[in-house]
Design an enzyme around this catalytic site. Structure first.
Site, PDB file in Angstrom:
ATOM      1  N   HIS A 269      -0.185   5.691   0.056  1.00 25.15           N
ATOM      2  CA  HIS A 269       1.186   5.249   0.285  1.00 25.15           C
ATOM      3  C   HIS A 269       1.287   3.761   0.572  1.00 25.15           C
ATOM      4  CE1 HIS A 269      -0.591   5.803   4.194  1.00 25.15           C
ATOM      5  NE2 HIS A 269       0.441   5.292   4.810  1.00 25.15           N
ATOM      6  N   CYS A 270       0.157   3.040   0.586  1.00 29.66           N
ATOM      7  CA  CYS A 270       0.193   1.632   0.989  1.00 29.66           C
ATOM      8  C   CYS A 270      -0.424   0.671  -0.021  1.00 29.66           C
ATOM      9  CB  CYS A 270      -0.524   1.471   2.339  1.00 29.66           C
ATOM     10  SG  CYS A 270       0.358   2.187   3.731  1.00 29.66           S
ATOM     11  N   ILE A 271      -1.735   0.788  -0.239  1.00 28.80           N
ATOM     12  CA  ILE A 271      -2.444  -0.262  -0.970  1.00 28.80           C
ATOM     13  C   ILE A 271      -1.943  -0.459  -2.403  1.00 28.80           C
ATOM     14  CG2 ILE A 271      -4.718  -1.108  -1.683  1.00 28.80           C
ATOM     15  CD1 ILE A 271      -5.926   0.341   0.638  1.00 28.80           C
ATOM     16  N   ILE A 273       1.030  -0.139  -3.402  1.00 26.55           N
ATOM     17  CA  ILE A 273       2.452  -0.456  -3.373  1.00 26.55           C
ATOM     18  C   ILE A 273       2.763  -1.741  -2.617  1.00 26.55           C
ATOM     19  CG2 ILE A 273       4.699   0.360  -2.507  1.00 26.55           C
ATOM     20  CD1 ILE A 273       3.711   3.209  -3.075  1.00 26.55           C
ATOM     21  N   ASP A 274       2.197  -1.879  -1.426  1.00 31.83           N
ATOM     22  CA  ASP A 274       2.576  -2.974  -0.537  1.00 31.83           C
ATOM     23  C   ASP A 274       2.423  -4.366  -1.145  1.00 31.83           C
ATOM     24  OD1 ASP A 274       2.978  -0.881   1.126  1.00 31.83           O
ATOM     25  OD2 ASP A 274       1.497  -1.446   2.637  1.00 31.83           O
TER      26      ASP A 274
END
Length: 430
Positions: A269-271, A273-274
């Site tokens: 959910h992070c790498i 996308i962020d």
């Protein structure tokens, strides 16, 4: 009694909007410390599970949820009107990317609209959803002020980036330091007090923008370095060098080097996308983030490289991908979790499906995969091997019998170095 006193005396009522990998652990931590906590979610199944005292998040034990619910300190609801009863509201909703790689703040906007409809004087509102610098003051604050209350005067507003790492056995919600930045000093102080009541270390920063950018820097750092090592892996393969041995040897240096490891692509959910939140915001300022974009290109190409290695492996036994039976071990985005968000295994499955392979998979954490035209159920490991031409290790769950995989399958493509020390002509590593 003012809000600071309520927080100190555990009398503050806490509302958590979004009961996923971030919100549920946070809600349980507050409830365990004696706060009255209400979780808000649009998903009726999550609400029902919590109210029944059951956890659907691997990092949160059902026993913990049951204890908090039985003690009357934790409940869940879909009724947003109960937000008016809260003293502090924490927004923990997803912030995905659109297909154009632009930020999708629709879940944040929906949550903020719910808060706005029930906002009252003296409440503390905190956004935890990962987003681009400026979101809190440019999007959230104006929306909340539409009914006449002013942030920093009539209510308090802050941003605190979530730092959840699903499956991490060392660091959890309580032990991971919490960065907090408010729209003014009092907002920062209150948010710090709130988190300080359940989290070991709180790190106040000077603004919401700094807090927002902290999370993006952390994950962009990882994405860029993973992109570098993925490119090194491609290079090393061309040069007939074992990239895993290179990384292990380089990792012995006690300073100036931090090991990162190649793999089938980025997931979670992070790498994945962020960094694109950061590059999107930079483009609005006329700045081009070349490292971020290049790392994104390299990382997104890795599923295709895994399929290329599968083709090379099959070629050694004079088989094509088309018509071959290929079995994947692991489809979650990382080991020992059930999280499928942005999993590179989905891209590997899709590319193999397009090339005519007959597919199956084993993942004890993911009983079923539905992705495009692909609809598969997990096959028990001890029943998976018969008739398979090639096994592919996409996720290195610890429960897998790797020596058994090497022994049973005619070809094995290992994208995670799970078979370290188990060599063989039929074993192909990234």
């Amino acid at each position: 009694m003012d809000l600071r006193d309520k927080i100190r005396d555990r009398k503050a009522r806490i509302g958590i909007i979004g009961l996923g990998y971030v919100g549920l652990p946070l809600a349980v931590e507050f409830a365990k410390k004696g706060f009255d906590v209400t979780g808000f979610d649009v998903d009726a199944s999550k609400v029902d599970e919590i109210n029944a005292g059951r956890s659907y998040i691997p990092d949160v034990k059902t026993e913990e949820v049951q204890e908090c619910v039985s003690a009357g300190r934790l409940r869940a609801t879909r009724d947003m009107s109960h937000l008016k009863e809260m003293d502090a509201i924490d927004i923990c909703v997803p912030t995905p990317l659109r297909k154009t790689r632009d930020p999708d703040l629709s879940y944040v906007v929906q949550a903020v609209d719910s808060v706005k409809a029930h906002l009252k004087h003296g409440q503390l509102v905190i956004l935890e959803s990962t987003t681009y610098p400026g979101t809190t003051e440019e999007v959230v604050q104006p929306a909340l002020e539409e009914n006449g209350l002013k942030a920093g005067v009539d209510f308090h507003l802050a941003f605190s980036p979530e730092r959840v790492d699903p499956g991490n056995q060392t660091f959890n919600t309580r032990t991971i330091p919490k960065v907090v930045g408010g729209v003014n000093h009092q907002s920062t102080v209150l948010a710090s007090d709130l988190y300080g009541s359940i989290i070991d270390t709180v790190v106040p920063v000077s603004s919401t923008q700094v807090a927002e950018m902290v999370k993006l820097l952390e994950n962009t750092f990882r994405a860029v370095n993973i992109g570098l090592v993925n490119e090194i892996a491609l290079m090393a393969h061309r040069m007939n060098i074992d990239v895993w041995e290179v990384i292990d040897a380089a990792g012995t240096k006690p300073f100036g080097f931090m090991p990162f490891y190649p793999g089938p692509g980025l997931g979670g959910h992070c790498i994945p996308i962020d960094p694109f939140y950061l590059s999107w915001k930079a483009r609005q300022s006329g700045f081009e983030c070349r490292f971020i974009e290049l790392a994104g290109q390299v990382n997104s190409s890795m599923p295709a490289y895994v399929v290329e290695r599968i083709g090379e492996a099959l070629n050694t036994i004079k088989k094509a991908v088309n018509g071959s039976r290929i079995h994947l071990f692991g489809v979650a985005y990382k080991k020992d979790v059930s999280d499928m968000r942005e999993s590179p295994a989905l891209d590997v499955l899709e590319l193999l499906h397009q090339r005519g392979a007959t597919l199956s998979y084993t993942d004890p954490y993911v009983p079923r995969v539905q992705h495009g035209d692909i609809d598969l159920c997990s096959v028990p490991e001890d029943k998976a091997w018969q008739g398979i031409d090639c096994a592919v290790i996409c996720t290195n769950h610890r429960v897998f019998d790797y020596r058994g995989i090497v022994k049973r399958y005619p070809l094995v493509v290992d994208s995670r170095n799970a078979l370290k020390g188990m060599e063989g002509k039929h074993v192909f590593r990234l």
